[in-house]
Scaffold this active site. Structure first.
Site, mmCIF file in Angstrom:
data_model
loop_
_atom_site.group_PDB
_atom_site.id
_atom_site.type_symbol
_atom_site.label_atom_id
_atom_site.label_comp_id
_atom_site.label_asym_id
_atom_site.label_seq_id
_atom_site.Cartn_x
_atom_site.Cartn_y
_atom_site.Cartn_z
ATOM 1 C CD GLU A 203 38.983 42.751 40.252
ATOM 2 O OE1 GLU A 203 38.513 41.696 40.673
ATOM 3 O OE2 GLU A 203 40.185 43.064 40.373
ATOM 4 C CG ASP B 192 34.276 43.399 41.576
ATOM 5 O OD1 ASP B 192 35.383 43.708 42.040
ATOM 6 O OD2 ASP B 192 34.037 42.330 40.984
ATOM 7 C CB ILE B 193 35.346 44.687 36.383
ATOM 8 C CG1 ILE B 193 35.589 46.201 36.366
ATOM 9 C CG2 ILE B 193 35.257 44.152 34.965
ATOM 10 C CD1 ILE B 193 36.889 46.597 35.695
#
Length: 652
Positions: free
Chosen positions: A573, A530-531
């Site tokens: 994302e 995950d960003i």
């Protein structure tokens, strides 16, 4: 009374009086006129000097041969054999016998009043041979004719029995030597580059069987006139210019005839002798011409048989290869396979596959080499985009037509519009075949093709032919289908923005891999990525900047995982990577590599330099677990990473 008796040639049986001298030639103003194309207009002069008759050669370019030796001037003796052109004459110096079989003179004749016993010569056809000698010559002629017919019969049979060109050429020479007094022979065939090369030879004068060296002068004459050439006086023939091959090989008599099939000259048969007792004559030349005519058809039949057999084999190989090609749904694999198949099919040293870069416009089409074989990295870079509009590859894509340059067949050969760089290519023969897409896309109709296959430098420096063109066109059509299928598959399985797999494909694969891992006892691990603070990036810099980060992150992800791993965009994302045959420690190392590469990367969006970090959860499939449980473990590890401060890797 001196006489010349023609024993061989167009005037056989004629008797000419030399008692007061004479001139001989093909012109009508000679005393003796011979209708022989090899005789000069004024060839020889006979002069009576004392009791002897002298012969003088008048044309230095055409020899006069007396008793198998070329002369310039010589006194003749009874029984001498004179050869001029294709005519053989016997010199008779004895008084001819009086004829007792002459018809009675007419009453008005001046001979009617001559007294009995007059020595007036009534008939000038002396009996120069005994009946037994004549019969012996007839027997020899019948034997020779029988041998000739036998040789032609066996050669005709060989046409149907032999399907190998080398064996056929050797057989032709073998049978020819049985019917003509040859001591050396060679068959020269065009090697497709325009040069004649020896393909079969026979040399009974050499234990080692060296290849005879033909006379270049005679070869040039045969190639220029497309007619057979015979010379019985090679050492003294002015037209041969005392050639080195003539002198060194002690060549006396030479015959050379062309091999012509359907008005195409593709070789010659060259025979010679060194013995005075073995001299070719006009009959031998006529026979060899017939053999060459039959041989030319036989050679072409063998070549046609070989071409058809090879074409059938090529089609079988092509079918098998294209079946393998159609199984690939990865464009890169299709590119690689297509180039290697093309290289094997047509025997090319260099093959490249180019595709059109979007947008596909007719003018300014940009082509990119996606795979090549036979060229180095530097050369590859030199030939990269943009391809000039006047180059063959751009022309083939723009017009949707194949290009074949340098073919020996004028029906399919095209003029050279672009000169290949001699530093890169060995030949001036090449093929460019367009690759067409079978999909109907209204936005991509401005070019006729989606790419092209290019083949250059055929093995052995030979030119490409129509067969090569047909094979590449068949291959290109299959490549077009495979690339279209790959593109459709890619659209259904690959995320358009990040170029990693979509979630639906990821779910399908994890459902396949989990049972397989349990069955084979192979480790299976999963990364959930995950960003960090991605919402802030979108809110601060806009969604276009966010798209740039997602696109770049997808590219980094594809380069940091193994080829067999499955990277996917799980949602928004969030990304996932399925690692087959990877235990937990290996999965942790791959996760660390991905984490560090993203953290170090500078994302360039609208001249803004941004950096982002990621949180990664790592989990391994345990015995008896389902895919849902594996996803849940990796997701929980990701949650821990974010809860503990983000920008880290956590193992479940």
């Amino acid at each position: 009374m001196a006489q010349l008796v023609v024993v061989e040639g167009t005037a056989v049986g004629e008797v000419f009086d030399l008692s007061t001298g004479a001139t001989l030639g093909s012109a009508a103003d000679n005393s003796i006129t011979l209708a022989d194309r090899r005789v000069a207009a004024h060839q020889a002069r006979f002069e009576v000097i004392g009791d002897a008759v002298h012969i003088t050669s008048l044309d230095p370019a055409r020899a006069v041969v007396v008793n198998n030796a070329a002369i310039q001037r010589q006194a003749l003796a009874h029984g001498d054999i004179i050869a001029i052109g294709d005519t053989l004459m016997l010199f008779n110096a004895e008084e001819p016998a009086k004829s007792t079989s002459a018809a009675a003179p007419s009453p008005n004749s001046s001979l009617a009043n001559e007294p009995p016993g007059s020595d007036t010569i009534r008939i000038r056809r002396p009996l120069i041979d005994s009946d037994s000698a004549i019969e012996e010559r007839r027997d020899l002629a019948r034997t020779k004719a029988a041998r000739q017919l036998s040789a032609l019969y066996h050669l005709s049979s060989a046409v149907h029995e032999l399907h190998d060109e080398e064996s056929l050429l050797a057989k032709i020479l073998e049978l020819t030597f049985q019917v003509v007094p040859a001591e050396r022979g060679v068959i020269l065939i065009d090697d497709t580059t325009g040069a004649l090369r020896p393909r079969a030879h026979l040399n009974i004068l050499s234990r080692r069987g060296e290849v005879p060296r033909p006379s270049r002068t005679i070869l040039a004459e045969v190639l220029a006139t497309r007619e057979g050439v015979l010379t019985t006086d090679a050492p003294d023939s002015a037209r041969l210019l005392s050639g080195i091959s003539i002198v060194e090989q002690n060549i006396r008599s030479v015959m050379c005839v062309p091999l012509v099939y359907r008005d195409k000259l593709f070789g010659v048969i060259h025979l010679d002798t060194s013995s005075l007792r073995k001299t070719f004559d006009a009959g031998d030349l006529k026979l060899l011409t017939g053999i060459a005519h039959l041989a030319a058809g036989a050679i072409e039949n063998v070549r046609l048989f070989v071409r058809r057999r090879q074409h059938s084999q090529d089609l079988i190989v092509l079918s098998r290869m294209t079946q393998e090609l159609s199984r690939h749904l990865d464009k890169a694999k299709i590119h690689t396979e297509a180039v290697e198949i093309a290289r094997e099919l047509v025997g090319a040293s260099r093959v490249s596959l180019l595709t059109v870069e979007p947008p596909r416009r007719a003018l300014g089409t940009r082509l990119k080499i996606v795979h090549a074989s036979g060229m180095g990295d530097i050369e590859w870079r030199k030939m990269s985009t943009p391809i000039e509009a006047d180059q063959p590859s751009a022309q083939a894509v723009r017009e949707g037509t194949s290009i074949l340059v340098g073919s020996p067949d004028p029906a399919v050969n095209q003029p050279m519009r672009y000169e290949p760089n001699p530093e890169r290519y060995d030949t001036k023969s090449f093929i460019v075949v367009p690759i067409r897409s079978n999909k109907q896309d209204v936005f991509e109709i401005e070019t006729k093709a989606i790419g092209c296959l290019c083949a250059t430098d055929k093995t052995g420096h030979a030119p490409f032919d129509q067969r090569d063109l047909q094979l590449l066109e068949i291959l290109a059509s299959q490549v077009g289908i495979a690339l279209t299928n790959a593109e459709l598959y890619e659209r259904a399985t690959v995320d358009a923005l990040t170029r990693v797999f979509v979630r639906r494909y990821f779910v399908q694969r994890i459902e396949e891999f989990v049972p397989l891992a349990h069955e084979r006892n192979h480790p299976l691990s999963l990364l959930m990525i995950d960003i960090d603070h991605f919402k802030n990036v979108n809110d601060t810099h806009g969604h276009q900047t966010g798209d740039v980060i997602l696109r770049e992150l997808g590219r980094l992800l594809r380069h940091k995982v193994r080829p067999r791993d499955i990277p996917a965009r799980y949602g928004g994302e969030e990304f996932a990577v399925l690692l087959y045959d990877a235990p937990l420690d290996v999965a942790e190392k791959i996760a660390g590599k991905i984490h560090r590469s993203i953290a170090k990367h500078v994302f360039d969006a609208k001249r803004k330099k941004l950096s982002v970090t990621t949180s990664i959860g790592v989990a391994q499939l345990a015995p008896g677990e389902t895919e849902t449980q594996l996803i849940k473990k990796a997701d929980q590890a990701l949650y821990r990473a974010k809860h503990e401060g983000r920008n880290r890797v956590v193992v479940a």
